[in-house]
Design an enzyme around this catalytic site. Structure first.
Site, mmCIF file in Angstrom:
data_model
loop_
_atom_site.group_PDB
_atom_site.id
_atom_site.type_symbol
_atom_site.label_atom_id
_atom_site.label_comp_id
_atom_site.label_asym_id
_atom_site.label_seq_id
_atom_site.Cartn_x
_atom_site.Cartn_y
_atom_site.Cartn_z
ATOM 1 N N HIS A 33 0.845 -1.197 0.000
ATOM 2 C CA HIS A 33 0.000 0.000 0.000
ATOM 3 C C HIS A 33 0.875 1.240 0.000
ATOM 4 C CE1 HIS A 33 -3.230 2.806 1.017
ATOM 5 N NE2 HIS A 33 -4.063 1.856 0.710
ATOM 6 N N GLU A 67 -7.860 -4.487 -0.276
ATOM 7 C CA GLU A 67 -8.498 -5.095 -1.440
ATOM 8 C C GLU A 67 -8.618 -6.612 -1.334
ATOM 9 O OE1 GLU A 67 -5.672 -3.501 -4.047
ATOM 10 O OE2 GLU A 67 -6.674 -1.570 -4.297
#
Length: 359
Positions: A246, A299
């Site tokens: 991320h 996700e």
């Protein structure tokens, strides 16, 4: 002029009081409240209130009776088009011509209606008429009403899955779609234009669409029974394992932690495969990049949780947009209060001065 940084990574463009992703500590706080305290305690519509109004009450309202003019069943496209259309349908005024209270009310109406549009588009995609208002009115929460509009019924596990996902993804600072919403708001455009612009930014697969690419990975691992081999094969081909790493967090993504727990609580049939792939991916990534922190991002388990609710993969970008109406609304209001047009500079690197004949 400041040093150029591709993608504006690390460049501070705004100051905000809305959300605080803790880069090093693996936490996400909405106006100071950790999302761990919100999930399972208050429904999404109250979290909308926290983000927009700094108060759980009254929260996001129910959608008004409204029948979209033309739905294709492509939810992201329907959502963007219908949200823009609502500006004219409702006669929304420009942000520069209204006060904060009117802007807030416009955003509340839009947020509720945008969720309804996604549900109605999902029904159309399945060849059904969306459920009528009297059926939807039987629901108690936004997630339950969403499912009733979409399917005419609302399984409690599906409600929990969607409510948890929406709360976890309601806001996350200055991402691409939120920045787009703020840029549009800074021009003084109406709230419908700002929200529609944000939906357009979210439709790209690099922001919001990644969960749809996780399930095929899980299916392949389930078929082969070899998560370690699957991971090594992708990395050796310089492919990307969706759901890891991320741009913000250097520790665990707190949203992933909550969604993983939720997937397990709901008895996801994909949970064991997901956990095996997660472990194999993290081990291999750490072996290859021992000095770089790589963790599971939102996700990965978003895909698993939405799968519990039987959300089709191609609907996930619109589900993300439905969640993010809270964050977008809060940022549009915050940007309105600054009263300043967002206008960054560009560094020219093209040809020097030359004549037309040289072209």
């Amino acid at each position: 002029m400041n040093e150029f940084k591709p993608g504006l990574e690390g460049v501070v463009a705004i100051q905000t009081e809305i959300a605080e992703p803790d880069r090093e500590g693996g936490a996400l706080r909405y106006r100071g409240v950790d999302i761990e305290e919100l999930v399972g305690e208050v429904p999404y519509e109250k979290v909308w209130g926290l983000l927009v109004d700094e108060n759980l009450e009254p929260g996001m309202p129910d959608p008004e009776p409204y029948e979209p003019k033309s739905l294709s069943g492509n939810a992201p496209a329907d959502l963007q088009a219908e949200t823009a259309h609502l500006s004219a349908e409702w006669g929304l005024k420009k942000l520069v011509d209204i006060d904060d209270e009117e802007a807030r009310d416009d955003l509340a109406r839009l947020s509720a209606q945008m969720m309804s549009i996604v549900a109605q588009s999902a029904a159309v995609a399945e060849g059904r008429e969306p459920a009528p208002d009297d059926v939807v009115a039987q629901g108690e929460t936004a997630a339950e009403k969403f499912l009733l509009r979409w399917r005419g019924e609302a399984d409690p596990d599906h409600v929990k899955a969607i409510d948890t996902y929406w709360i976890c993804t309601a806001e996350h600072g200055l991402n691409a779609s939120t920045f787009t919403a703020r840029i549009t708001a800074s021009t003084g455009a109406d709230c419908g234009a700002a929200m529609s612009a944000a939906v357009g930014a979210l439709s790209g697969p690099l922001h919001g669409g990644a969960p749809a690419r996780v399930l095929p990975m899980l299916d392949e691992v389930a078929a082969t029974g070899d998560p370690e081999g699957y991971v090594k094969d992708i990395l050796e081909r310089r492919g990307k394992i969706m759901g890891f790493g991320h741009r913000v967090y250097r520790a665990e993504d707190p949203r992933s932690r909550i969604l993983k727990r939720t997937a397990q609580e709901l008895g996801s049939p994909r949970f064991k495969v997901a956990e095996a792939l997660e472990e194999a991916a993290l081990d291999e990534l750490r072996n290859r990049k021992p000095d770089y922190v790589i963790a599971t991002n939102v996700e990965f388990y978003s895909a698993v949780v939405l799968d519990v609710a039987e959300v089709p993969p191609d609907l996930t970008p619109a589900m993300f947009a439905a969640a993010r109406v809270a964050g977008w609304s809060a940022h549009i209001l915050e940007e309105k209060r600054t009263g300043r047009l967002i206008r960054p500079s560009a560094q020219y690197i093209g040809p020097g001065e030359r004549s037309l004949s040289a072209v």
